[in-house]
Design a protein around this motif. Structure first.
Motif, PDB file in Angstrom:
ATOM      1  N   ARG A   1      -7.846   4.618   8.047  1.00 42.67           N
ATOM      2  CA  ARG A   1      -8.449   5.324   6.896  1.00 42.67           C
ATOM      3  C   ARG A   1      -8.887   4.320   5.826  1.00 42.67           C
ATOM      4  O   ARG A   1      -9.952   4.456   5.217  1.00 42.67           O
ATOM      5  N   VAL A   2      -8.048   3.309   5.594  1.00 40.95           N
ATOM      6  CA  VAL A   2      -8.400   2.280   4.604  1.00 40.95           C
ATOM      7  C   VAL A   2      -9.678   1.569   5.035  1.00 40.95           C
ATOM      8  O   VAL A   2     -10.604   1.370   4.234  1.00 40.95           O
ATOM      9  N   ALA A   3      -9.747   1.198   6.317  1.00 38.79           N
ATOM     10  CA  ALA A   3     -10.941   0.503   6.818  1.00 38.79           C
ATOM     11  C   ALA A   3     -12.172   1.392   6.684  1.00 38.79           C
ATOM     12  O   ALA A   3     -13.260   0.935   6.316  1.00 38.79           O
TER      13      ALA A   3
ATOM     14  N   PRO B   1       3.913  -1.008   2.146  1.00 35.18           N
ATOM     15  CA  PRO B   1       4.720   0.086   2.708  1.00 35.18           C
ATOM     16  C   PRO B   1       6.148   0.086   2.124  1.00 35.18           C
ATOM     17  O   PRO B   1       6.442  -0.682   1.204  1.00 35.18           O
ATOM     18  N   TRP B   2       7.020   0.913   2.712  1.00 34.20           N
ATOM     19  CA  TRP B   2       8.348   1.125   2.127  1.00 34.20           C
ATOM     20  C   TRP B   2       9.470   0.385   2.831  1.00 34.20           C
ATOM     21  O   TRP B   2      10.617   0.465   2.414  1.00 34.20           O
ATOM     22  N   ASN B   3       9.191  -0.324   3.935  1.00 35.01           N
ATOM     23  CA  ASN B   3      10.319  -0.893   4.685  1.00 35.01           C
ATOM     24  C   ASN B   3      10.867  -2.171   4.053  1.00 35.01           C
ATOM     25  O   ASN B   3      12.078  -2.386   4.029  1.00 35.01           O
TER      26      ASN B   3
ATOM     27  N   THR C   1      -6.159  -5.674   0.760  1.00 42.12           N
ATOM     28  CA  THR C   1      -5.153  -6.173   1.694  1.00 42.12           C
ATOM     29  C   THR C   1      -4.082  -5.106   1.824  1.00 42.12           C
ATOM     30  O   THR C   1      -3.515  -4.647   0.833  1.00 42.12           O
ATOM     31  N   PHE C   2      -3.862  -4.676   3.065  1.00 41.79           N
ATOM     32  CA  PHE C   2      -3.065  -3.472   3.319  1.00 41.79           C
ATOM     33  C   PHE C   2      -1.989  -3.757   4.356  1.00 41.79           C
ATOM     34  O   PHE C   2      -2.262  -4.393   5.383  1.00 41.79           O
ATOM     35  N   THR C   3      -0.787  -3.292   4.136  1.00 44.66           N
ATOM     36  CA  THR C   3       0.253  -3.283   5.165  1.00 44.66           C
ATOM     37  C   THR C   3       0.762  -1.859   5.308  1.00 44.66           C
ATOM     38  O   THR C   3       1.154  -1.237   4.308  1.00 44.66           O
ATOM     39  N   GLY C   4       0.765  -1.360   6.538  1.00 43.57           N
ATOM     40  CA  GLY C   4       1.240   0.000   6.754  1.00 43.57           C
ATOM     41  C   GLY C   4       0.961   0.423   8.183  1.00 43.57           C
ATOM     42  O   GLY C   4       0.824  -0.415   9.086  1.00 43.57           O
TER      43      GLY C   4
ATOM     44  N   GLN D   1       9.322  -7.703  -0.464  1.00 45.00           N
ATOM     45  CA  GLN D   1       8.873  -8.832   0.354  1.00 45.00           C
ATOM     46  C   GLN D   1       7.423  -8.650   0.792  1.00 45.00           C
ATOM     47  O   GLN D   1       6.630  -9.596   0.762  1.00 45.00           O
ATOM     48  N   LEU D   2       7.070  -7.445   1.207  1.00 51.63           N
ATOM     49  CA  LEU D   2       5.705  -7.243   1.703  1.00 51.63           C
ATOM     50  C   LEU D   2       4.706  -7.167   0.556  1.00 51.63           C
ATOM     51  O   LEU D   2       3.571  -7.605   0.696  1.00 51.63           O
ATOM     52  N   ALA D   3       5.128  -6.637  -0.593  1.00 52.79           N
ATOM     53  CA  ALA D   3       4.246  -6.680  -1.763  1.00 52.79           C
ATOM     54  C   ALA D   3       3.960  -8.137  -2.121  1.00 52.79           C
ATOM     55  O   ALA D   3       2.817  -8.526  -2.389  1.00 52.79           O
TER      56      ALA D   3
ATOM     57  N   PRO E   1       2.626   0.060  -4.645  1.00 53.92           N
ATOM     58  CA  PRO E   1       3.712   0.234  -3.676  1.00 53.92           C
ATOM     59  C   PRO E   1       3.668   1.615  -3.044  1.00 53.92           C
ATOM     60  O   PRO E   1       2.955   2.514  -3.501  1.00 53.92           O
ATOM     61  N   SER E   2       4.476   1.792  -1.997  1.00 61.47           N
ATOM     62  CA  SER E   2       4.627   3.122  -1.403  1.00 61.47           C
ATOM     63  C   SER E   2       5.269   4.066  -2.416  1.00 61.47           C
ATOM     64  O   SER E   2       6.179   3.673  -3.145  1.00 61.47           O
ATOM     65  N   PRO E   3       4.834   5.319  -2.447  1.00 61.66           N
ATOM     66  CA  PRO E   3       5.491   6.266  -3.370  1.00 61.66           C
ATOM     67  C   PRO E   3       6.953   6.536  -2.997  1.00 61.66           C
ATOM     68  O   PRO E   3       7.700   7.062  -3.810  1.00 61.66           O
TER      69      PRO E   3
END
Ligand code: NAD
Length: 470
Positions: free
Chosen positions: A228-230, A145-147, A218-221, A151-153, A171-173
């Protein structure tokens, strides 16, 4: 502000500028300042292919992986000051926070260099020996995500790489640039194809998750995107790890020392402009301490320096994206319309960009959308309670279950209350503090699977059991 800039993708160790580009906006001005490549289908195929080709070499040698992760950590640490302005420009966080994010990413890579999924002997009884090995799953799709873009990547790729997998990272767009720069930086350190970084607006994430060459996601968001990813991964029987949203409650007990806790509690809610999955998003305070706490938090909200994130005196910058800025405005407006009071803030700042005044709300109810949903912004509802049982019940009355905290001077009592929270992590007299060794897992809608520490590495493996005569 850096010069107008462009960052290429990294595919198979090569820098790929791509033919198509999209704009990246500086949230402190609301204007585009850079472009990033919009990955095509052919480029995505090339990235997944590169991850496949690199896998057999990368999985073969754990010592080589550890050394490469330490070298990657050194490279990120050395580049932290250089990359921080780019992170600030695309995300809006103050420069000092951007530097800290990059350094923490470096520390995480270094820590991952110490992690191994070790084989174990399950039985050795003189006739049979049974061993379990932890095999890497294969090319992993990592979506961030973008926050905390870097670090999250890094939190996605470090355990996946440590386990012997190769990665295609997206990454997030909204915030692709520093991650693209990270990919380019690490292509000089990691073997070609071990880390591939692609960027672009949706449906790139969807295409990555459904790509036939991907073996794990592996997803963070957000919760909605996680679903939707699942759903995309399920028919392909592709394992997913989801780190999703939170609506963390802080419970302030009747014996709390309000002057002593106010700073820590304030920053647990407002750091990174509240855009932290495990930030404090609602406070339940004993009725006897309500007014004192509201005033202590509001005082800090009124005086914190909000402004140009490149100014060294700034503690809070803008929100990172226009939709998030608008959402926070709507949630605060709905709370005010429902009868809450803004004791501090209560609206946007009168300047360009996505600046919102740090806001403390009192007098609201659990039915206010800003209490019931994740606001992910610099606006904090404070709600009074009469009994601790009631506070625990209201804290747990949510579809989220990421983290929570309890604040009081009798720490044993506070810990007993914290143990009743339906979350993956709880603290006493603090919030947000987490070490790289800790397992991190949200419950309920806050996530699926576990990351962090050795658990995060095992999560990127499959067991292989070998039976042999002695
Ligand atoms: P988001 O869900 O909108 O996007 C996350 C990522 O998914 C982005 O890279 C996006 O481009 C991509 N994406 C969008 N649609 C997709 C699809 N159909 N398939 C695959 N990928 C897709 O989240 P966001 O707004 O970038 O981030 C904020 C959210 O992330 C908040 O809810 C926050 O709580 C959560 N978050 C959770 C954690 C955690 O560890 N639990 C950490 C940080 C943020």
């Amino acid at each position: 502000m850096p010069e107008p800039t462009f960052e290429p993708m990294t595919i198979g160790g090569a820098a790929v500028a791509g033919e198509h580009r999209f704009e990246v906006v500086d949230p402190s001005t609301g204007r585009a300042f850079a472009t990033a490549p919009a990955c095509t289908d052919a480029e995505l195929d090339a990235a997944v292919d590169a991850a496949h080709h690199a896998w057999s070499g990368w999985r073969a040698d754990a010592d080589q992986r550890s050394a490469a992760l330490v070298a990657a950590a050194d490279a990120v640490r050395d580049a932290a000051d250089r990359l921080a302005p780019l992170l600030t420009a695309e995300q809006g966080k103050p420069l000092a926070d951007a530097r800290a994010e990059l350094r923490r990413a470096a520390d995480r890579l270094r820590h991952a260099g110490t992690l191994r999924a070790e084989p174990r002997v399950l039985r050795d009884d003189g006739t049979e020996r049974v061993e379990v090995y932890w095999r890497p799953v294969g090319p992993v799709a990592a979506i961030a995500p973008w926050n905390f873009p870097v670090q999250l990547a890094t939190a996605k790729l470090a355990p996946a790489l440590a386990a012997g997998n190769t990665v295609v990272l997206k990454p997030s767009p909204y915030t692709p640039l520093t991650t693209l720069a990270l990919g380019r930086l690490l292509s000089g350190v990691l073997p070609s194809g071990v880390l591939n970084v692609v960027s672009g607006p949706e449906p790139l994430g969807q295409r990555l998750v459904e790509h036939p060459g991907i073996r794990q996601v592996t997803f963070t968001g957000s919760v909605g995107t996680g679903r939707r990813v699942a759903a995309t991964a399920a028919p392909r029987l592709r394992p997913v790890t989801l780190e999703l949203g939170g609506n963390d409650a802080a419970i302030v007990l009747p014996d709390a020392d309000v002057p002593a806790l106010a700073d820590a509690l304030f920053w647990s809610a407002f750091a990174n402009c509240g855009q932290i999955c495990m930030a404090v998003k609602r406070v339940y305070v004993a009725a006897s301490r309500h007014d004192e706490l509201v005033e202590a938090l509001a005082d800090r909200a009124r005086h914190v320096v909000v402004g140009d994130p490149t100014d060294p005196g700034t503690r809070l910058g803008p929100l990172a994206t226009k939709p998030q800025y608008e959402r926070v405005g709507e949630l605060v407006a709905a709370a005010l319309a429902g009868g809450a009071r803004a004791v501090a803030g209560g609206g946007p700042l009168d300047r360009d960009g996505y600046f919102y005044a740090p806001t403390v709300l009192a007098g609201g109810t659990d039915g206010d959308p800003i209490v019931a949903e994740e606001q992910f912004g610099p606006a904090l509802p404070v709600l009074r309670y009469d009994t601790v049982d009631e506070a625990v019940e209201r804290a747990n009355d949510t579809r989220y279950g990421l983290c929570g905290s309890v604040w009081g001077t009798d720490v044993d009592r506070a810990a007993q209350v914290a143990a009743r929270l339906e979350v993956g992590t709880a603290w006493v007299n603090r919030h947000l503090a987490m070490s790289f060794d800790d397992p991190f897992a949200g419950v309920k809608d806050s996530g699926l699977g576990v990351s962090g520490g050795e658990w995060g590495v095992y999560a990127h493996t499959e067991p292989f059991v070998l039976h042999r005569p002695c």
